[in-house]
Design an enzyme around this catalytic site. Structure first.
Site, mmCIF file in Angstrom:
data_model
loop_
_atom_site.group_PDB
_atom_site.id
_atom_site.type_symbol
_atom_site.label_atom_id
_atom_site.label_comp_id
_atom_site.label_asym_id
_atom_site.label_seq_id
_atom_site.Cartn_x
_atom_site.Cartn_y
_atom_site.Cartn_z
ATOM 1 N N ILE A 5 24.113 -2.782 -7.938
ATOM 2 C CA ILE A 5 25.345 -2.399 -7.016
ATOM 3 C C ILE A 5 25.540 -1.198 -6.933
ATOM 4 C CG2 ILE A 5 26.279 -4.619 -7.014
ATOM 5 C CD1 ILE A 5 28.345 -3.895 -9.007
ATOM 6 N N GLY A 6 24.956 -0.321 -7.727
ATOM 7 C CA GLY A 6 25.185 1.004 -7.745
ATOM 8 C C GLY A 6 24.185 1.959 -8.446
ATOM 9 N N ARG A 7 23.948 3.176 -7.956
ATOM 10 C CA ARG A 7 23.003 3.959 -8.719
ATOM 11 C C ARG A 7 23.508 5.529 -8.677
ATOM 12 N NH1 ARG A 7 17.688 1.643 -9.173
ATOM 13 N NH2 ARG A 7 17.512 0.196 -7.514
ATOM 14 N N GLY A 8 23.351 6.121 -9.820
ATOM 15 C CA GLY A 8 23.529 7.424 -9.943
ATOM 16 C C GLY A 8 22.738 8.148 -10.869
ATOM 17 N N SER A 9 23.175 9.379 -11.307
ATOM 18 C CA SER A 9 22.437 10.113 -11.991
ATOM 19 C C SER A 9 22.584 9.676 -13.573
ATOM 20 C CB SER A 9 22.814 11.729 -12.193
ATOM 21 O OG SER A 9 24.253 11.664 -12.225
ATOM 22 N N GLY A 62 22.723 6.423 -14.304
ATOM 23 C CA GLY A 62 21.881 5.037 -14.437
ATOM 24 C C GLY A 62 22.089 4.375 -13.563
ATOM 25 N N VAL A 116 24.179 0.424 -11.993
ATOM 26 C CA VAL A 116 25.259 -0.556 -12.106
ATOM 27 C C VAL A 116 24.764 -1.902 -11.552
ATOM 28 C CG1 VAL A 116 27.689 -1.289 -11.678
ATOM 29 C CG2 VAL A 116 26.924 1.313 -11.810
ATOM 30 N N LYS A 133 27.178 -1.202 -16.249
ATOM 31 C CA LYS A 133 26.830 0.065 -16.107
ATOM 32 C C LYS A 133 25.870 0.579 -17.300
ATOM 33 C CE LYS A 133 28.729 4.735 -15.907
ATOM 34 N NZ LYS A 133 30.000 5.296 -15.434
ATOM 35 N N ASP A 193 35.527 13.777 -12.005
ATOM 36 C CA ASP A 193 34.609 13.361 -10.724
ATOM 37 C C ASP A 193 35.442 12.633 -10.022
ATOM 38 O OD1 ASP A 193 32.269 13.478 -9.714
ATOM 39 O OD2 ASP A 193 31.259 11.928 -11.187
#
Ligand SMILES: *[C@@H]1O[C@H](CO)[C@@H](O)[C@H](O)[C@H]1NC(C)=O
Ligand SMILES: *[C@@H]1O[C@H](CO)[C@@H](O)[C@H](O)[C@H]1NC(C)=O
Ligand SMILES: *[C@@H]1O[C@H](CO)[C@@H](O)[C@H](O)[C@H]1NC(C)=O
Ligand SMILES: *[C@@H]1O[C@H](CO)[C@@H](O)[C@H](O)[C@H]1NC(C)=O
Length: 901
Positions: free
Chosen positions: A618-622, A624, A626, A640, A738
């Site tokens: 359901i989520g992606r970022g630098s 890793g 989620v 996460k 952030d």
């Protein structure tokens, strides 16, 4: 209601503009001063809305016989351009007048010199040693709605200082006749003379455009001529420049001699634009020849009674000016003279280039001082230009992390230097840089050549030393015909070099790799074992080898048995020590875990089961990814999982979990638990089904359901509550670091919660004003002051939250990669509008649905939150209370208009 709403809304906008300056269209800035109305009924305003930097002072001095007190603004010890952004609200040319006063305001008796630029053009050098005060006047052909006027210090020549700035609209079509052969120019005033007038200068209100017409006593041959004044009506309609009647009513003419001459000094050798005005104020028709620097430019020129006329003359490459009228009939006569230097306006760099550079500036997390045009009037720091093309870029010793696609937009680059910028991964996004001749990517952590290099057909020098490049060197590199130096030193490359590189014209440096050469023989199979024989060894292998040698020497000297015993006991000691550390660590973690009543300790197995083996991302970022998960009791969770690279030391992780588990607030996403097992660092949060604010504003959903103004305010209020708790409610104080719209999540009822304190920083000492730290955060939201000082305070969160508020108001993302450079950065674009109460930039889908006062409050607090200087920003508590008011105003507006939502 719609009509009346718009009626009042427009009226509000109009009235707020009119009050901003008068007479209509005049802008008069008192630099470092306050608002006042002068004796000619011109309203002056403080310059603080037009410039964000500089200090102010008051100068006391005696000018002539009168004592003056003049405010000034000065720009101490800072390189780069210091710019005013002058709004221009007309379609005609404008007159821009700037006055510079030193008069020893700083008591140092050191008048400065500095240069002044307008737009992309360097206009002139101001030297206050020779003249103080110094006035400059320009006629600028309008092509944009704002004009930067910048002061740039000259190294060692003191601190730039300015006293007033005036902008006056000029009549439509004026100052264009005769300049058809001079495209892209502006005019810098040399002289404007009211001929025949001895009584000082004349300006507004006699000249409705507020040009200053000087008396001519300094330039004309007084002893032989006569000033003449007569109140007669002349037909002005043929003159677009509309010189004031008061100027045309006076003339200088000859009575006894035949030749009337003006000798006008000029500052520089250059091209000049000369306008001569004649008005028939005598009941005769004088005729004369007109000569400029000795050339007859108009023989037998006749001035007709009651008519005004003008001659427009250009002269190239002159450095002095002699205007002569030679009598033919009656008296030679002249009424007015204007002389301007014609100055080049360099063309701007392409908007693609400008916005790419702006994105790069944002991604560095630094304020590089990159404003306006990269090449003109002077190239930005770190940038080199040829004409208006950006041909070199040099950024080093900063943290870029990857070669982002925007680098590929810098199509004219010939030289790119990104050494030591923490680049990792593949060399990418550079395939379009066909002009590139030199590229330095050394001292990074790049691991792969990628596929772009083969397109860089003009590459001559490629420096890739001290990276982590692995595998073999691709053939395609050898195909680059222009390449003459390839530095691959200190990587992890191995195998044979492509035969195509084996040529006279190319030098390949290979030392410090696993094994890399043209011949298989030198390497021969497993490189590691043989590295000892070749000079190309990695640092790691070399060290092993060294240790070995070292031991060998010691061994010889001390004697085998003793040493062997020593080594054995040493390793036993080391072994037990290591084990012991691990044991202590586990117990410590265990005890602490037991103390965390709030957060649950999950096993990796449980997590795997809950997420159905990490099925739904359901989520992606630098950091890793989620994943969505479901606990046995049916509760949904967001899991996460930290990436290898984003993992932190075990102690930091435990500290962080311990901190997060203590934070419980209705407007903060709460930590349900965590997992810390076999190199896994996993955080388990409550799941919010409404998605992030960013999703709701810009995602696929946003097209169907737009968030109403009242909902947006509610979300803002919630999020501000969450931040207020972090800043002021929790112990220790926490700075989020952030804050952004994708870190504000919504639940089913559209209540907002702030999430992801992954980067957050606690301020442990209650009285600490800031913490110094490596800059982290997201481009577009980063506090510019935090970039430059690395000092993190709560005000950095306020800045980022201000950006979120601007997103809510304008319905657009903080950085938009298309459109004009002006609108590229949300803060820079929206702030001036909102401060001026100009709501045309409010999200289209909100128009007609909001209460103006509510919007005004929100807009004001948003613009204050994004002030460049942190002390000028409000606290989050203040932001919260303003937002609450804006929210309740909107609620009562909706109630009174019978709307729901
Ligand atoms: C700015 O321009 C608009 C539209 O052209 C006009 O209505 C308004 O009066 C102008 N304002 C000023 C201060 O000149
Ligand atoms: C300014 O003018 C003074 C005297 O006129 C001169 O000595 C000085 O060098 C000038 N400064 C610059 C930077 O041109
Ligand atoms: C003024 O001059 C213009 C053109 O030169 C002419 O068309 C106009 O009729 C003149 N007006 C008067 C009042 O003489
Ligand atoms: C913190 O909260 C207290 C009490 O609610 C308030 O008086 C104070 O002004 C707040 N401080 C800041 C910096 O917001």
């Amino acid at each position: 209601m719609g009509f009346w709403f718009w009626f009042w809304f427009m009226l509000f906008c109009a009235s707020s503009k009119v009050s901003f300056s008068y007479p209509d269209g005049f802008l008069s800035l008192s630099c470092g001063g306050t608002n006042f109305v002068d004796s000619s009924n011109i309203k002056w305003v403080s310059d603080s809305d037009y410039v964000t930097i500089g200090n102010t002072a008051i100068v006391n001095f005696v000018e002539g016989t009168a004592y003056s007190q003049v405010p000034v603004r000065f720009f101490p010890n800072s390189p780069g351009r210091k710019c005013y952004s002058l709004p221009i609200n007309v379609s005609s040319s404008v007159l821009v007048r700037a006055q510079f006063v030193y008069k020893n305001y700083d008591g140092l008796k050191a008048p400065p010199a500095f240069s002044v630029s307008l737009g992309t053009a360097i206009s002139t050098t101001i030297n206050l040693t020779s003249t103080d005060p110094w006035t400059e006047e320009f006629i600028w052909p309008v092509n944009k709605d704002s004009l930067p006027l910048c002061l740039q210090s000259i190294p060692g020549a003191g601190v730039p200082v300015i006293s007033t700035l005036e902008v006056r609209p000029l009549p439509q079509g004026a100052y264009k006749t005769g300049l058809e052969g001079f495209p892209n120019k502006f005019l810098r005033k040399s002289h404007r003379i009211n001929c025949g007038n001895n009584n000082g200068a004349l300006r507004y209100p006699l000249d409705q455009y507020d040009r200053i017409w000087d008396a001519d006593r300094d330039f004309s041959p007084f002893h032989v001529s006569t000033g003449f004044k007569r109140k007669s009506t002349v037909n002005l309609s043929s003159l677009k420049e509309t010189p004031p009647a008061a100027v045309l009513q006076t003339a200088r003419f000859l009575v006894r001699k035949e030749v009337l001459t003006y000798n006008l000094p000029l500052d520089t050798l250059g091209d000049y634009y000369i306008i001569l005005y004649f008005a028939g104020i005598l009941p005769v028709f004088p005729s004369f020849d007109i000569l400029i620097n000795g050339d007859v430019i108009r023989p037998n020129y006749t001035v007709k009674s009651s008519e005004a006329s003008a001659l427009f003359i250009t002269r190239k490459g002159i450095k002095s000016l002699n205007i002569t009228m030679k009598s033919i009939r009656f008296y030679p006569q002249i009424n007015g003279i204007e002389v301007y230097e014609i100055v080049d306006i360099p063309s701007e760099s392409s908007s693609t280039t400008v916005s790419a550079l702006q994105v790069i500036q944002q991604s560095t997390g630094l304020d590089l001082g990159w404003q306006d045009d990269p090449c003109s009037p002077t190239p930005w720091d770190h940038i080199g230009c040829e004409g208006n093309l950006v041909t070199s870029l040099e950024l080093s010793d900063i943290n870029l992390r990857s070669i982002s696609p925007t680098f590929g937009d810098l199509l004219d680059l010939k030289s790119l230097d990104l050494h030591n910028t923490s680049l990792s991964g593949e060399i990418q996004n550079l395939g379009g840089l066909l002009e590139l001749e030199k590229m330095n990517l050394s001292f990074n952590q790049l691991t792969s050549f990628g596929f772009d290099l083969e397109d860089l057909i003009n590459l001559q020098i490629l420096d890739l030393q001290n990276n982590s490049l692995q595998g073999i060197v691709p053939d395609s590199l050898g195909e680059l015909k222009e390449l003459h130096l390839l530095n691959l030193e200190n990587n992890k490359l191995q195998g044979t070099l492509p035969e195509s590189m084996n040529r006279e014209s190319l030098e390949v440096r290979t030392s410090g790799n696993l094994c890399l050469s043209f011949s298989l023989l030198t390497c021969n199979g497993d490189s590691r074992n043989h590295s000892y024989e070749t000079p190309e060894v990695t640092i790691v292998t070399k060290k092993k080898h060294d240790v070995h040698n070292h031991l060998g020497v010691v061994l010889g000297a001390v004697g085998g048995a003793v040493l062997a015993l020593f080594i054995v006991s040493l390793s036993v000691f080391l072994y037990t020590r290591r084990n012991k550390t691990e044991v202590t660590y586990t117990t410590r973690a265990d005890t602490e875990m037991r103390n965390w009543n709030a957060a649950k300790l999950f096993s990796y197995k449980e997590i795997k089961a809950a997420t159905n083996n990490f099925k739904e991302v359901i989520g992606r970022g630098s950091f890793g990814s989620v994943y969505l998960g479901k606990l046995q009791d049916g509760k949904l969770i967001a899991v996460k999982v930290r990436f290898d690279k984003s993992q932190i030391g075990a102690d930091s992780f435990i500290n962080e979990v311990s901190l997060l588990s203590q934070i419980r607030h209705q407007s903060l996403v709460s930590l349900e638990g965590f997992c810390h097992e076999s190199k896994q660092q996993i955080l388990v949060y409550e799941y919010l089904p409404g998605g992030s604010l960013a999703n709701n504003l810009y995602g696929a959903n946003s097209k169907r359901v737009t968030l109403s103004w009242v909902r947006r305010l509610k979300i803002a209020v919630d999020a501000a509550k969450g931040l207020d708790y972090l800043h002021n409610g929790s112990e220790p104080r926490i700075i989020h670091r952030d804050v952004k719209s994708s870190n504000i999540l919504l639940d089913m009822e559209m209540n907002a919660k702030v999430c992801d304190f992954g980067l957050s920083k606690q301020v442990t000492q209650a009285d600490a004003t800031h913490v110094t730290t490596v800059v982290k955060g997201t481009a577009g939201y980063l506090d510019p002051e935090y970039y430059s000082t690395q000092q993190l305070t709560e005000k950095s969160d306020v800045y980022s939250f201000g950006v979120v508020l601007l997103e809510l108001i304008c319905g657009r993302e903080p950085l938009c990669h298309s459109g004009t450079p002006d609108s590229f950065n949300l803060v820079l674009w929206a702030k001036p509008y909102l401060q001026a109460g100009a709501f045309e930039i409010v999200d289209d889908s909100l128009k007609g649905t909001f209460d103006t006062e509510s919007m005004r409050k929100a807009a004001l607090i948003a613009s204050r939150s994004v002030e460049r200087e942190a002390p000028r920003r409000p606290t989050i508590a203040e932001v919260l209370s303003e937002l609450k008011e804006a929210y309740s105003i909107q609620l009562s507006y909706l109630a009174s208009t019978g709307h729901v939502n």
